[in-house]
Design a protein around this motif. Sequence first.
Motif, PDB file in Angstrom:
ATOM      1  N   TYR A  94       1.123  -1.534  -0.266  1.00 36.05           N
ATOM      2  CA  TYR A  94       0.201   0.183  -0.346  1.00 36.05           C
ATOM      3  C   TYR A  94       1.009   1.179  -0.007  1.00 36.05           C
ATOM      4  O   TYR A  94       1.560   1.511   0.642  1.00 36.05           O
ATOM      5  CB  TYR A  94      -1.048   0.063   1.252  1.00 36.05           C
ATOM      6  CG  TYR A  94      -2.267  -0.978   1.796  1.00 36.05           C
ATOM      7  CD1 TYR A  94      -1.237  -2.280   1.783  1.00 36.05           C
ATOM      8  CD2 TYR A  94      -3.229  -1.173   0.715  1.00 36.05           C
ATOM      9  CE1 TYR A  94      -2.918  -3.353   1.696  1.00 36.05           C
ATOM     10  CE2 TYR A  94      -4.531  -2.013   0.937  1.00 36.05           C
ATOM     11  CZ  TYR A  94      -3.570  -3.192   1.674  1.00 36.05           C
ATOM     12  OH  TYR A  94      -4.820  -4.145   1.551  1.00 36.05           O
ATOM     13  N   CYS A  95       0.019   2.244  -0.670  1.00 37.19           N
ATOM     14  CA  CYS A  95       1.020   3.661  -0.530  1.00 37.19           C
ATOM     15  C   CYS A  95       0.772   4.402   0.220  1.00 37.19           C
ATOM     16  O   CYS A  95      -0.893   4.312   0.655  1.00 37.19           O
ATOM     17  CB  CYS A  95       0.920   4.171  -2.602  1.00 37.19           C
ATOM     18  SG  CYS A  95       1.870   5.260  -2.184  1.00 37.19           S
ATOM     19  N   ASN A  96       1.240   5.567   0.513  1.00 35.41           N
ATOM     20  CA  ASN A  96       0.893   6.231   2.061  1.00 35.41           C
ATOM     21  C   ASN A  96       1.160   7.341   1.863  1.00 35.41           C
ATOM     22  O   ASN A  96       2.403   7.759   0.945  1.00 35.41           O
ATOM     23  CB  ASN A  96       1.242   5.002   3.651  1.00 35.41           C
ATOM     24  CG  ASN A  96       0.885   7.054   4.470  1.00 35.41           C
ATOM     25  OD1 ASN A  96       1.648   7.091   5.022  1.00 35.41           O
ATOM     26  ND2 ASN A  96      -0.392   6.590   4.744  1.00 35.41           N
ATOM     27  N   ALA A  97       0.330   8.671   2.043  1.00 39.40           N
ATOM     28  CA  ALA A  97       1.054   9.778   1.822  1.00 39.40           C
ATOM     29  C   ALA A  97       0.524  10.180   3.778  1.00 39.40           C
ATOM     30  O   ALA A  97      -1.112  10.051   3.839  1.00 39.40           O
ATOM     31  CB  ALA A  97       0.521  10.561   0.642  1.00 39.40           C
ATOM     32  N   LYS A  98       0.765  11.274   3.526  1.00 40.30           N
ATOM     33  CA  LYS A  98       0.264  12.361   4.846  1.00 40.30           C
ATOM     34  C   LYS A  98       0.730  13.188   4.509  1.00 40.30           C
ATOM     35  O   LYS A  98       1.399  14.328   4.271  1.00 40.30           O
ATOM     36  CB  LYS A  98       1.295  11.936   5.885  1.00 40.30           C
ATOM     37  CG  LYS A  98       1.625  10.557   6.511  1.00 40.30           C
ATOM     38  CD  LYS A  98       2.492  10.180   7.299  1.00 40.30           C
ATOM     39  CE  LYS A  98       2.999   8.394   7.752  1.00 40.30           C
ATOM     40  NZ  LYS A  98       1.419   7.984   8.606  1.00 40.30           N
ATOM     41  N   ASP A  99      -0.823  14.473   5.426  1.00 35.58           N
ATOM     42  CA  ASP A  99      -0.373  16.306   5.807  1.00 35.58           C
ATOM     43  C   ASP A  99      -0.690  15.754   6.956  1.00 35.58           C
ATOM     44  O   ASP A  99      -0.504  15.810   7.496  1.00 35.58           O
ATOM     45  CB  ASP A  99      -0.534  16.592   4.282  1.00 35.58           C
ATOM     46  CG  ASP A  99      -2.136  16.462   4.119  1.00 35.58           C
ATOM     47  OD1 ASP A  99      -2.629  16.895   3.517  1.00 35.58           O
ATOM     48  OD2 ASP A  99      -3.287  15.569   4.493  1.00 35.58           O
ATOM     49  N   ALA A 100      -2.172  16.759   7.378  1.00 36.80           N
ATOM     50  CA  ALA A 100      -2.451  16.607   8.677  1.00 36.80           C
ATOM     51  C   ALA A 100      -3.348  15.094   8.389  1.00 36.80           C
ATOM     52  O   ALA A 100      -3.346  14.811   9.624  1.00 36.80           O
ATOM     53  CB  ALA A 100      -3.870  17.583   8.292  1.00 36.80           C
ATOM     54  N   ASN A 101      -3.421  14.632   7.706  1.00 32.05           N
ATOM     55  CA  ASN A 101      -3.825  13.119   7.692  1.00 32.05           C
ATOM     56  C   ASN A 101      -3.172  12.248   6.861  1.00 32.05           C
ATOM     57  O   ASN A 101      -2.196  12.420   6.337  1.00 32.05           O
ATOM     58  CB  ASN A 101      -5.306  13.413   6.778  1.00 32.05           C
ATOM     59  CG  ASN A 101      -6.294  14.877   6.834  1.00 32.05           C
ATOM     60  OD1 ASN A 101      -6.393  14.322   7.913  1.00 32.05           O
ATOM     61  ND2 ASN A 101      -6.233  15.102   6.745  1.00 32.05           N
ATOM     62  N   ASP A 102      -3.669  11.066   7.065  1.00 36.10           N
ATOM     63  CA  ASP A 102      -3.145  10.078   5.994  1.00 36.10           C
ATOM     64  C   ASP A 102      -4.078   9.037   4.905  1.00 36.10           C
ATOM     65  O   ASP A 102      -5.030   8.612   5.159  1.00 36.10           O
ATOM     66  CB  ASP A 102      -3.140   8.383   7.249  1.00 36.10           C
ATOM     67  CG  ASP A 102      -1.853   8.078   7.458  1.00 36.10           C
ATOM     68  OD1 ASP A 102      -1.766   8.015   9.112  1.00 36.10           O
ATOM     69  OD2 ASP A 102      -0.655   8.482   7.081  1.00 36.10           O
ATOM     70  N   TYR A 103      -3.298   9.567   3.644  1.00 36.23           N
ATOM     71  CA  TYR A 103      -4.560   8.859   2.328  1.00 36.23           C
ATOM     72  C   TYR A 103      -3.223   7.560   2.274  1.00 36.23           C
ATOM     73  O   TYR A 103      -2.595   7.275   2.896  1.00 36.23           O
ATOM     74  CB  TYR A 103      -3.921   9.484   1.724  1.00 36.23           C
ATOM     75  CG  TYR A 103      -4.158  11.462   1.621  1.00 36.23           C
ATOM     76  CD1 TYR A 103      -3.378  11.987   2.516  1.00 36.23           C
ATOM     77  CD2 TYR A 103      -6.426  11.792   1.852  1.00 36.23           C
ATOM     78  CE1 TYR A 103      -3.776  13.348   2.526  1.00 36.23           C
ATOM     79  CE2 TYR A 103      -6.460  12.421   2.409  1.00 36.23           C
ATOM     80  CZ  TYR A 103      -5.245  13.779   3.124  1.00 36.23           C
ATOM     81  OH  TYR A 103      -5.690  15.250   2.931  1.00 36.23           O
ATOM     82  N   TRP A 104      -4.363   6.757   1.696  1.00 34.98           N
ATOM     83  CA  TRP A 104      -3.491   5.079   1.578  1.00 34.98           C
ATOM     84  C   TRP A 104      -4.203   4.851   0.282  1.00 34.98           C
ATOM     85  O   TRP A 104      -4.794   4.798  -0.667  1.00 34.98           O
ATOM     86  CB  TRP A 104      -4.901   4.114   2.116  1.00 34.98           C
ATOM     87  CG  TRP A 104      -4.319   4.443   3.806  1.00 34.98           C
ATOM     88  CD1 TRP A 104      -4.252   5.310   5.070  1.00 34.98           C
ATOM     89  CD2 TRP A 104      -2.694   3.892   4.168  1.00 34.98           C
ATOM     90  NE1 TRP A 104      -3.815   4.606   6.008  1.00 34.98           N
ATOM     91  CE2 TRP A 104      -2.697   4.426   5.413  1.00 34.98           C
ATOM     92  CE3 TRP A 104      -1.933   3.310   3.497  1.00 34.98           C
ATOM     93  CZ2 TRP A 104      -1.872   4.000   6.551  1.00 34.98           C
ATOM     94  CZ3 TRP A 104      -0.294   2.390   4.369  1.00 34.98           C
ATOM     95  CH2 TRP A 104      -1.017   2.507   5.799  1.00 34.98           C
ATOM     96  N   GLY A 105      -3.548   4.484  -0.921  1.00 36.85           N
ATOM     97  CA  GLY A 105      -3.731   3.742  -1.903  1.00 36.85           C
ATOM     98  C   GLY A 105      -4.395   2.026  -2.443  1.00 36.85           C
ATOM     99  O   GLY A 105      -5.029   1.871  -0.928  1.00 36.85           O
ATOM    100  N   GLN A 106      -5.338   1.815  -2.721  1.00 45.01           N
ATOM    101  CA  GLN A 106      -5.807   0.725  -3.022  1.00 45.01           C
ATOM    102  C   GLN A 106      -5.210  -0.712  -2.596  1.00 45.01           C
ATOM    103  O   GLN A 106      -5.242  -1.973  -2.757  1.00 45.01           O
ATOM    104  CB  GLN A 106      -6.829   0.638  -4.397  1.00 45.01           C
ATOM    105  CG  GLN A 106      -5.818  -0.315  -5.354  1.00 45.01           C
ATOM    106  CD  GLN A 106      -4.766   0.949  -6.208  1.00 45.01           C
ATOM    107  OE1 GLN A 106      -4.751   2.297  -5.638  1.00 45.01           O
ATOM    108  NE2 GLN A 106      -3.998   0.839  -7.193  1.00 45.01           N
ATOM    109  N   GLY A 107      -3.661  -0.805  -3.375  1.00 46.08           N
ATOM    110  CA  GLY A 107      -3.006  -2.115  -2.350  1.00 46.08           C
ATOM    111  C   GLY A 107      -2.766  -2.899  -3.881  1.00 46.08           C
ATOM    112  O   GLY A 107      -3.603  -2.642  -5.304  1.00 46.08           O
TER     113      GLY A 107
END
Length: 114
Positions: A94-107
């Motif tokens: 899974y790809c992850n990215a952060k700012d004030a939140n956490d975001y995830w790809g579909q895998g």
Amino acid sequence: QVQLVESGGGLVQPGGSLRLSCAASGSVFSLNGMGWYRQAPGKERELVAVITRGGSPNYANSVKGRFTISRNNAKNQVYLQMNSLKPEDTAVYYCNAKDANDYWGQGTQVTVSS
């Protein structure tokens, strides 16, 4: 909101290589850390590698020396070069990215098997 789309998974033999890519779109201007996690069947999701906006990487001990994370801020993309793959690397990545939140790809599925 940020959307993440992974690509590059597949089936590879032990000792082989794969390169994962993740493209971010949406409100990407505030993203800081980006990275990769994985989840094998019956196990919890675990960190594989992360990289800061400035390019500083951090790796799980299990992948050090075999995996390399990199990032292209101009393209809002993060990559994971995986070499010397082992059967125990089999998982959904899974790809992850952060700012004030956490975001995830579909895998994306990575299977290492002969």
